[in-house]
Design an enzyme around this catalytic site. Sequence first.
Site, PDB file in Angstrom:
ATOM      1  N   ASN A   1      10.496 -11.024   4.801  1.00 51.92           N
ATOM      2  CA  ASN A   1      10.156 -11.512   6.123  1.00 51.92           C
ATOM      3  C   ASN A   1      10.734 -12.924   6.247  1.00 51.92           C
ATOM      4  O   ASN A   1      11.397 -13.406   5.336  1.00 51.92           O
ATOM      5  CB  ASN A   1       8.630 -11.511   6.299  1.00 51.92           C
ATOM      6  CG  ASN A   1       8.202 -11.316   7.741  1.00 51.92           C
ATOM      7  OD1 ASN A   1       8.879 -11.753   8.659  1.00 51.92           O
ATOM      8  ND2 ASN A   1       7.059 -10.666   7.935  1.00 51.92           N
TER       9      ASN A   1
ATOM     10  N   LYS B   1       9.504  -3.266  17.178  1.00 52.20           N
ATOM     11  CA  LYS B   1       8.851  -4.567  17.121  1.00 52.20           C
ATOM     12  C   LYS B   1       7.382  -4.397  16.747  1.00 52.20           C
ATOM     13  O   LYS B   1       6.774  -3.353  17.000  1.00 52.20           O
ATOM     14  CB  LYS B   1       8.996  -5.295  18.454  1.00 52.20           C
ATOM     15  CG  LYS B   1       8.219  -4.693  19.607  1.00 52.20           C
ATOM     16  CD  LYS B   1       8.484  -5.454  20.907  1.00 52.20           C
ATOM     17  CE  LYS B   1       8.043  -6.894  20.804  1.00 52.20           C
ATOM     18  NZ  LYS B   1       8.264  -7.651  22.046  1.00 52.20           N
TER      19      LYS B   1
ATOM     20  N   CYS C   1       0.384 -11.698   8.002  1.00 51.96           N
ATOM     21  CA  CYS C   1      -0.603 -12.085   9.018  1.00 51.96           C
ATOM     22  C   CYS C   1      -1.804 -12.757   8.353  1.00 51.96           C
ATOM     23  O   CYS C   1      -2.224 -12.359   7.263  1.00 51.96           O
ATOM     24  CB  CYS C   1      -1.093 -10.857   9.778  1.00 51.96           C
ATOM     25  SG  CYS C   1       0.207  -9.908  10.565  1.00 51.96           S
TER      26      CYS C   1
END
Length: 303
Positions: free
Chosen positions: A192, A45, A130
Site C-alpha cells: 500500500n 476502489k 485502516c
Amino acid sequence: MADLKVNFAGIPMKNPVASASGTFGFGFEYQSVISPHELGALVVKGLTLSPKRGNQGTRLHETASGLLNSIGLENPGIDNFINEILPDLRQCDATTLINISGGNDEEYVEITQKLNNCQGIAGLEVNISCPNIREGGLVYGVDPELTYRLVSKVRQSTSFPVIVKLSPNVTDITEIAKACERAGADGLSLINTVAGMAIDIDQKEPVFDNISAGLSGPAIKPIALKAVYQVSQAVDLPVMGMGGIYNYQDAIEFILAGATSVALGTVNFAEPTAAKSIIQGIDNYLEREGYLSVNDIRGLAWK
C-alpha cells in the site's frame, strides 16, 4: 506468444497485470481507452459499509517522483455498489476483486457477508491499513495480532478467496504476512502507500488537512520491490506486487522478485493505456529470453 496466464490465490488471470485499488475507479472511467476485460484482474476502489464523502481540502499533491494522496476512502458504500454498480460491472466480463475497508472487525465481516451472494466477484482484497476505532486508532496492518484476528474473521465469513493488502509502514512486513498466512489468507497484495507529507512554504503549513498522506509512484518502487522479495520467500502464499510500476521492465522486476501478479496504480493517471503496453512488453520479454510462460521467471532473482 508466451503463456501469460497465472493463478493468483485460486483466481485464474488471463495475464499477470491488474489495476490497483483506488486508481482505476470501477473500470467504467477507463473504458474509452482500455476495457477492464483486457486486464488480468480489475481491483475496484475501496468500499466501506456506509458511503463516505472522503477528506476535505487538498487530496492530491505531486512530488518529484510520485504522488501524495489523502482521499479518505470516498466511495458509495457497499449496498449502493451491490445494487447500482455491480450489475453493470458484470457486463464487462472482468476478473473482479472487491477491496474492502472497515473501522472495526464487525464492519469488515458485515461487508463480506453482504458480498457472499453476489455474482461476478472473483475474490476480496482486505485493506488492513485502516485504523481500528476500538483499539485507540491503531492501524490493523501494523500489529500481527490485530491482523490475525481480523483476517481470521473475514476468512471464516466467506468462501471467496481472501487477499490481504499489506502496509509498508511497519518494522517487519514479513511478520504481518505470516500472521495473514496463519489466519487462512489465500494471497497477499503489497505494498500500500508509504506514509508521507508535504508543506506549503508560502502558507507555512501542511498541504493536507490530515497532515499525513500516502505516497505512491516511482519513488516507492525500491521499497515495494524489497517487500515483495522478502514476503514471497517468507510465506507460502502468492503475492500481487505493486508500488511504482510504470513500464514492463518494472513489472518483470517484481515477478523476478517473487510476485505471481502485479498491479498498476499511479501510472494509470499519467498513462491510462499503460496496462496494454506493459502486458505486451512482458510477452515480448518472455519470447526474447526464451521462456514459454510468465510463471517460469517467478522468483528467479531469489538468493
